[in-house]
Design a protein around this motif. Structure first.
Motif, PDB file in Angstrom:
ATOM      1  N   LEU A  23      46.986  45.385  36.427  1.00  0.00           N
ATOM      2  CA  LEU A  23      45.909  44.674  37.115  1.00  0.00           C
ATOM      3  C   LEU A  23      44.608  44.635  36.318  1.00  0.00           C
ATOM      4  N   THR A  24      44.506  45.456  35.281  1.00  0.00           N
ATOM      5  CA  THR A  24      43.278  45.486  34.475  1.00  0.00           C
ATOM      6  C   THR A  24      43.520  45.076  33.030  1.00  0.00           C
ATOM      7  N   ASP A  25      44.698  44.560  32.727  1.00  0.00           N
ATOM      8  CA  ASP A  25      45.034  44.141  31.366  1.00  0.00           C
ATOM      9  C   ASP A  25      44.391  42.782  31.090  1.00  0.00           C
ATOM     10  N   LYS A  26      43.340  42.772  30.266  1.00  0.00           N
ATOM     11  CA  LYS A  26      42.609  41.538  29.987  1.00  0.00           C
ATOM     12  C   LYS A  26      43.427  40.556  29.162  1.00  0.00           C
ATOM     13  N   ASN A  27      44.433  41.062  28.437  1.00  0.00           N
ATOM     14  CA  ASN A  27      45.287  40.160  27.662  1.00  0.00           C
ATOM     15  C   ASN A  27      46.082  39.223  28.572  1.00  0.00           C
ATOM     16  N   LEU A  28      46.350  39.679  29.789  1.00  0.00           N
ATOM     17  CA  LEU A  28      47.085  38.854  30.747  1.00  0.00           C
ATOM     18  C   LEU A  28      46.215  37.743  31.321  1.00  0.00           C
ATOM     19  N   GLY A  29      44.927  38.019  31.436  1.00  0.00           N
ATOM     20  CA  GLY A  29      44.053  37.060  32.095  1.00  0.00           C
ATOM     21  C   GLY A  29      44.339  37.041  33.589  1.00  0.00           C
ATOM     22  N   GLU A  31      45.347  34.563  35.289  1.00  0.00           N
ATOM     23  CA  GLU A  31      46.570  33.806  35.575  1.00  0.00           C
ATOM     24  C   GLU A  31      47.797  34.700  35.477  1.00  0.00           C
ATOM     25  N   GLY A  32      47.888  35.459  34.376  1.00  0.00           N
ATOM     26  CA  GLY A  32      49.040  36.327  34.172  1.00  0.00           C
ATOM     27  C   GLY A  32      49.130  37.439  35.201  1.00  0.00           C
ATOM     28  N   ILE A  33      47.981  38.024  35.540  1.00  0.00           N
ATOM     29  CA  ILE A  33      47.954  39.084  36.550  1.00  0.00           C
ATOM     30  C   ILE A  33      48.429  38.532  37.894  1.00  0.00           C
ATOM     31  N   GLY A  34      47.971  37.331  38.221  1.00  0.00           N
ATOM     32  CA  GLY A  34      48.375  36.716  39.486  1.00  0.00           C
ATOM     33  C   GLY A  34      49.865  36.419  39.526  1.00  0.00           C
ATOM     34  N   LEU A  35      50.411  35.898  38.433  1.00  0.00           N
ATOM     35  CA  LEU A  35      51.830  35.571  38.380  1.00  0.00           C
ATOM     36  C   LEU A  35      52.690  36.814  38.540  1.00  0.00           C
ATOM     37  N   LEU A  36      52.397  37.861  37.747  1.00  0.00           N
ATOM     38  CA  LEU A  36      53.217  39.071  37.804  1.00  0.00           C
ATOM     39  C   LEU A  36      53.073  39.782  39.150  1.00  0.00           C
ATOM     40  N   SER A  37      51.879  39.763  39.704  1.00  0.00           N
ATOM     41  CA  SER A  37      51.686  40.366  41.026  1.00  0.00           C
ATOM     42  C   SER A  37      52.521  39.634  42.068  1.00  0.00           C
ATOM     43  N   HIS A  38      52.558  38.310  41.956  1.00  0.00           N
ATOM     44  CA  HIS A  38      53.361  37.519  42.899  1.00  0.00           C
ATOM     45  C   HIS A  38      54.847  37.837  42.756  1.00  0.00           C
ATOM     46  N   ILE A  39      55.335  37.914  41.518  1.00  0.00           N
ATOM     47  CA  ILE A  39      56.751  38.203  41.287  1.00  0.00           C
ATOM     48  C   ILE A  39      57.114  39.594  41.792  1.00  0.00           C
ATOM     49  N   LEU A  40      56.215  40.544  41.582  1.00  0.00           N
ATOM     50  CA  LEU A  40      56.497  41.931  41.961  1.00  0.00           C
ATOM     51  C   LEU A  40      56.549  42.130  43.474  1.00  0.00           C
ATOM     52  N   HIS A  41      56.027  41.169  44.226  1.00  0.00           N
ATOM     53  CA  HIS A  41      56.031  41.368  45.683  1.00  0.00           C
ATOM     54  C   HIS A  41      57.414  41.110  46.284  1.00  0.00           C
ATOM     55  N   TYR A  42      58.303  40.454  45.504  1.00  0.00           N
ATOM     56  CA  TYR A  42      59.658  40.226  45.989  1.00  0.00           C
ATOM     57  C   TYR A  42      60.460  41.523  45.959  1.00  0.00           C
ATOM     58  N   ALA A  60      52.251  23.283  35.437  1.00  0.00           N
ATOM     59  CA  ALA A  60      51.219  23.615  34.459  1.00  0.00           C
ATOM     60  C   ALA A  60      50.654  25.007  34.703  1.00  0.00           C
ATOM     61  N   MET A  61      50.382  25.342  35.968  1.00  0.00           N
ATOM     62  CA  MET A  61      49.810  26.650  36.298  1.00  0.00           C
ATOM     63  C   MET A  61      50.770  27.781  35.952  1.00  0.00           C
ATOM     64  N   VAL A  62      52.051  27.605  36.288  1.00  0.00           N
ATOM     65  CA  VAL A  62      53.040  28.644  36.006  1.00  0.00           C
ATOM     66  C   VAL A  62      53.233  28.810  34.505  1.00  0.00           C
ATOM     67  N   GLU A  63      53.309  27.691  33.760  1.00  0.00           N
ATOM     68  CA  GLU A  63      53.534  27.765  32.321  1.00  0.00           C
ATOM     69  C   GLU A  63      52.388  28.487  31.621  1.00  0.00           C
ATOM     70  N   LYS A  64      51.166  28.231  32.043  1.00  0.00           N
ATOM     71  CA  LYS A  64      50.006  28.884  31.442  1.00  0.00           C
ATOM     72  C   LYS A  64      50.043  30.389  31.684  1.00  0.00           C
ATOM     73  N   ALA A  65      50.354  30.783  32.908  1.00  0.00           N
ATOM     74  CA  ALA A  65      50.431  32.206  33.246  1.00  0.00           C
ATOM     75  C   ALA A  65      51.641  32.855  32.571  1.00  0.00           C
ATOM     76  N   TRP A  66      52.747  32.106  32.498  1.00  0.00           N
ATOM     77  CA  TRP A  66      53.982  32.623  31.897  1.00  0.00           C
ATOM     78  C   TRP A  66      53.755  32.957  30.421  1.00  0.00           C
ATOM     79  N   GLU A  67      53.039  32.093  29.728  1.00  0.00           N
ATOM     80  CA  GLU A  67      52.751  32.322  28.315  1.00  0.00           C
ATOM     81  C   GLU A  67      51.927  33.593  28.123  1.00  0.00           C
TER      82      GLU A  67
END
Length: 312
Positions: A23-29, A31-42, A60-67
């Motif tokens: 949650l504090t990894d700035k390299n993720l940004g 977008e990335g923090i939001g994507l992984l947090s969403h996936i982890l809730h499953y 577009a939003m998913v691809e940007k976060a995925w990268e």
């Protein structure tokens, strides 16, 4: 500047525990923090597909976060090169901890035994499948920084080269043909990603294709729409600005509508209605009004496949 305190509402149920390092990894940004947090809730038993995430949140939003996730080492992609089945062709591994904490060579070998090999978008084209491109596709933690000692740098370089060689020796070399009906859920990296890769790797920036050229190349079925815009006597930059927005709309329409006839009809309807609105209501910023209207109409139309099919 107005400031406001952010207060948290505490709840007892329905929460997901996530490591603070993610949650504090700035390299993720964000977008990335939001994507992984969403996936982890499953739950662990829930099957997640990237194409479903794209439908829910926008390609577009998913691809940007995925990268962000792959570069930071939280997501690693694998591909079964012997099949084009949409569900079994790709496999993505993710975790809230970076993959720097595991034996990557053993993990790559384990995946290979199951028929899967490391994959990145840059490796889609056969011409790009070389050791240099493979190394560049690896997560950032495999590359040394100024904080690493000489011994650590040597170990990282040795591991990176060994992994690249492992992948290179197993990558197929035969010519791969793109699926002509784009976009395809089987090959999600097709036209838009191929063109993006060409732009990123081109030495001559003047060779960068325009947004209009990319739009026509990837969505030839909408050529009549470009012709309608050209009649407005727009400048090249104005036309590129509009087609950049139209491209995102076209991708979202593709993901929502499986039937080609339905997809083309929907896109053309959205375009015609906004063109009509522009000509009758807009007396100033034609470009800005058009782009905003296109996006608003897209939200109105894309309620669901079922609802749209009922309206046809």
């Amino acid at each position: 500047m107005p400031q406001g305190k952010i207060e948290r509402i505490h709840r007892e149920k329905g929460f997901t525990q996530i490591d603070n390092r993610l949650l504090t990894d700035k390299n993720l940004g964000l977008e990335g923090i939001g994507l992984l947090s969403h996936i982890l809730h499953y739950s662990d038993s829930f099957e997640i597909y990237k194409s479903v995430l794209q439908r829910e949140w926008g390609r577009a939003m998913v691809e940007k976060a995925w990268e962000k996730g792959t570069k930071s080492g939280y997501i690693i992609g694998f591909k079964n090169y012997s099949t084009n089945d949409s569900k079994n062709s790709y496999r993505y591994a993710f975790d809230e901890y970076q993959f720097s904490g595991i034996d990557l060579m053993s993990y790559f070998e384990e995946q290979w035994e199951q028929g899967y090999l490391f994959y990145a978008k840059s490796l889609y084209q056969v011409a790009n499948r070389n050791l240099k491109t493979i190394e560049a596709s690896f997560p950032q933690f495999l590359f040394p920084t100024e904080d690493n000692t000489e011994e650590e740098k040597n170990k990282l370089e040795e591991l990176r080269k060994a992994l690249a060689k492992f992948v290179f020796e197993r990558l197929p070399r035969e010519t791969t043909h793109l699926n002509q009906e784009y976009p395809s859920q089987t090959f999600e990296e097709q036209a838009i990603e191929v063109e993006k890769e060409k732009v990123n790797t081109a030495d001559d920036k003047s060779m960068k294709p325009s947004s209009t050229e990319i739009f026509i190349n990837d969505f030839p079925e909408y050529l009549s729409i470009i012709e309608a815009l050209e009649k407005k006597n727009l400048t090249k930059s104005e036309l590129d600005d509009i087609t950049d927005t139209l491209y995102s709309v076209a991708v979202d329409v593709d993901l929502k509508c499986e039937d080609t006839r339905m997809r083309v009809h929907l896109f053309q309807t959205i375009f015609r209605e906004q063109m009509f609105a522009n000509e009758n209501l807009c007396q100033y910023d034609w470009i800005g009004y058009f782009k905003k209207g296109i996006q608003s109409r897209l939200k109105d139309f894309l309620l669901s496949n079922k609802q749209y099919q009922m309206s046809l």
